[in-house]
Write a protein that holds these residues in place. Structure first.
Motif, PDB file in Angstrom:
ATOM      1  N   ARG A 230      46.194  35.508  49.001  1.00  0.00           N
ATOM      2  CA  ARG A 230      46.003  36.531  47.969  1.00  0.00           C
ATOM      3  C   ARG A 230      44.590  37.102  48.022  1.00  0.00           C
ATOM      4  N   ILE A 231      43.613  36.240  48.279  1.00  0.00           N
ATOM      5  CA  ILE A 231      42.232  36.704  48.378  1.00  0.00           C
ATOM      6  C   ILE A 231      42.087  37.670  49.555  1.00  0.00           C
ATOM      7  N   GLN A 232      42.668  37.326  50.689  1.00  0.00           N
ATOM      8  CA  GLN A 232      42.579  38.196  51.864  1.00  0.00           C
ATOM      9  C   GLN A 232      43.257  39.544  51.599  1.00  0.00           C
ATOM     10  N   LYS A 233      44.334  39.519  50.861  1.00  0.00           N
ATOM     11  CA  LYS A 233      45.005  40.771  50.513  1.00  0.00           C
ATOM     12  C   LYS A 233      44.105  41.623  49.627  1.00  0.00           C
TER      13      LYS A 233
ATOM     14  N   LEU B 245      37.061  29.489  58.745  1.00  0.00           N
ATOM     15  CA  LEU B 245      35.840  30.039  58.161  1.00  0.00           C
ATOM     16  C   LEU B 245      36.031  30.324  56.676  1.00  0.00           C
ATOM     17  N   LEU B 246      37.200  30.810  56.315  1.00  0.00           N
ATOM     18  CA  LEU B 246      37.497  31.060  54.896  1.00  0.00           C
ATOM     19  C   LEU B 246      37.576  29.748  54.139  1.00  0.00           C
ATOM     20  N   VAL B 247      38.188  28.744  54.751  1.00  0.00           N
ATOM     21  CA  VAL B 247      38.267  27.426  54.117  1.00  0.00           C
ATOM     22  C   VAL B 247      36.867  26.879  53.866  1.00  0.00           C
ATOM     23  N   ARG B 248      35.990  27.015  54.833  1.00  0.00           N
ATOM     24  CA  ARG B 248      34.612  26.531  54.694  1.00  0.00           C
ATOM     25  C   ARG B 248      33.905  27.273  53.550  1.00  0.00           C
ATOM     26  N   ALA B 249      34.136  28.569  53.446  1.00  0.00           N
ATOM     27  CA  ALA B 249      33.494  29.369  52.397  1.00  0.00           C
ATOM     28  C   ALA B 249      33.951  28.967  51.003  1.00  0.00           C
TER      29      ALA B 249
ATOM     30  N   GLU C  82      32.684  37.201  37.656  1.00  0.00           N
ATOM     31  CA  GLU C  82      33.693  38.081  37.075  1.00  0.00           C
ATOM     32  C   GLU C  82      34.635  38.592  38.157  1.00  0.00           C
ATOM     33  N   ILE C  83      34.075  39.004  39.294  1.00  0.00           N
ATOM     34  CA  ILE C  83      34.913  39.454  40.415  1.00  0.00           C
ATOM     35  C   ILE C  83      35.775  38.303  40.920  1.00  0.00           C
ATOM     36  N   ALA C  84      35.179  37.122  41.028  1.00  0.00           N
ATOM     37  CA  ALA C  84      35.932  35.950  41.479  1.00  0.00           C
ATOM     38  C   ALA C  84      37.102  35.647  40.547  1.00  0.00           C
ATOM     39  N   THR C  85      36.881  35.815  39.254  1.00  0.00           N
ATOM     40  CA  THR C  85      37.948  35.578  38.279  1.00  0.00           C
ATOM     41  C   THR C  85      39.072  36.589  38.467  1.00  0.00           C
ATOM     42  N   GLU C  86      38.714  37.838  38.687  1.00  0.00           N
ATOM     43  CA  GLU C  86      39.718  38.883  38.908  1.00  0.00           C
ATOM     44  C   GLU C  86      40.552  38.584  40.148  1.00  0.00           C
ATOM     45  N   LEU C  87      39.923  37.957  41.147  1.00  0.00           N
ATOM     46  CA  LEU C  87      40.616  37.634  42.403  1.00  0.00           C
ATOM     47  C   LEU C  87      41.285  36.260  42.372  1.00  0.00           C
TER      48      LEU C  87
ATOM     49  N   ALA D 267      29.611  33.179  49.929  1.00  0.00           N
ATOM     50  CA  ALA D 267      29.985  32.464  51.147  1.00  0.00           C
ATOM     51  C   ALA D 267      31.103  33.190  51.890  1.00  0.00           C
ATOM     52  N   MET D 268      32.021  33.786  51.154  1.00  0.00           N
ATOM     53  CA  MET D 268      33.111  34.511  51.811  1.00  0.00           C
ATOM     54  C   MET D 268      32.621  35.774  52.504  1.00  0.00           C
ATOM     55  N   PHE D 269      31.609  36.438  51.942  1.00  0.00           N
ATOM     56  CA  PHE D 269      31.038  37.607  52.625  1.00  0.00           C
ATOM     57  C   PHE D 269      30.444  37.171  53.970  1.00  0.00           C
TER      58      PHE D 269
END
Length: 241
Positions: free
Chosen positions: A14-17, A28-32, A89-94, A124-126
């Motif tokens: 869902r995050i990638q979408k 890499l996403l798991v590590r982030a 806030e962005i993280a919560t939305e996602l 970290a995801m960026f």
């Protein structure tokens, strides 16, 4: 390599979408998304890189969007966009909290809702995107996430959020500060919404709003209260002594 279960896998999809980006190297996403309480292979070093990507990307967006602002004005706007609260806030939305990998102690103490942990995961995801692809791709994702926020900025507010502006407006009129209270929480934990009330006390005005985080709901109620205050008690008249 950290093994993730189906719930985390679905959350990462869902995050990638939402990013409009699919990782070629999912590890890499798991590590982030891995907090130091979960594993020695965590996202702390990724945050270091992600912070720089975020600051540059937002700075460039503001530079283009507001060609007449000074360096100091642009810096103030950026500070309000890249701080912990906005990132959380962005993280919560996602719904990033659903994908976080936390140790038992952090899970028990509600670490998945802690703004600092969610903000760190965003940075970290960026970085992870830049490692998976390149800097330009990471910048594109930041621009995608921040476009709406920058579009709605009013430079005259100097980047101040609605709660700050409401507080200053009340102080300028010599009235008491607003009181915010949670009056309801709706939905399951992973899709929970907070219903918050803003009470202007002696002015007899109350407003409510719902948001995916307490902060988001408070900001919405403050904005409504600001509009009401300006309409019914403009600063140039009716000031209380």
């Amino acid at each position: 390599m950290t093994i993730v279960d189906n719930r985390h896998q679905q959350a990462m999809e869902r995050i990638q979408k939402a990013f409009d980006y699919v990782f070629q190297q999912p590890t890499l996403l798991v590590r982030a998304l891995t907090h130091r309480s979960f594993s020695a292979e965590n996202n702390e070093r990724f945050e270091f890189v992600g912070d720089s990507i975020l600051n540059y990307s937002v700075a460039k967006m503001l530079f283009v969007a507001f060609p007449t602002l000074t360096e100091g004005e642009l810096s103030r706007l950026r500070a309000n966009l890249v701080n912990q609260d906005t990132l959380a806030e962005i993280a919560t939305e996602l719904h990033v909290s659903e994908a976080l990998l936390l140790g038992p102690g952090e899970l028990k103490s509600g670490g998945y809702r802690r703004p600092s942990i969610m903000a760190d995961a965003m940075e970290a995801m960026f970085a992870a995107i830049s490692f998976d692809a390149d800097f330009n791709t990471a910048e594109k994702v930041v621009c995608h996430l921040y476009a709406g926020r920058i579009q709605h900025i009013n430079p005259k507010d100097n980047g101040k959020d609605a709660k700050t502006r409401l507080q200053e407006a009340l102080q300028a009129r010599h009235w008491a500060l607003p009181k915010y209270r949670i009056i309801d929480q709706i939905g399951e934990i992973h899709e929970q919404q907070f219903v918050v009330q803003c009470d202007l006390g002696e002015l007899g005005f109350q407003t409510e709003a719902a948001g995916h985080s307490r902060r988001e709901a408070e900001q919405q109620t403050a904005q409504t209260a600001l509009v009401w205050l300006d309409e019914h008690h403009p600063l140039h008249k009716g000031r209380k002594k």
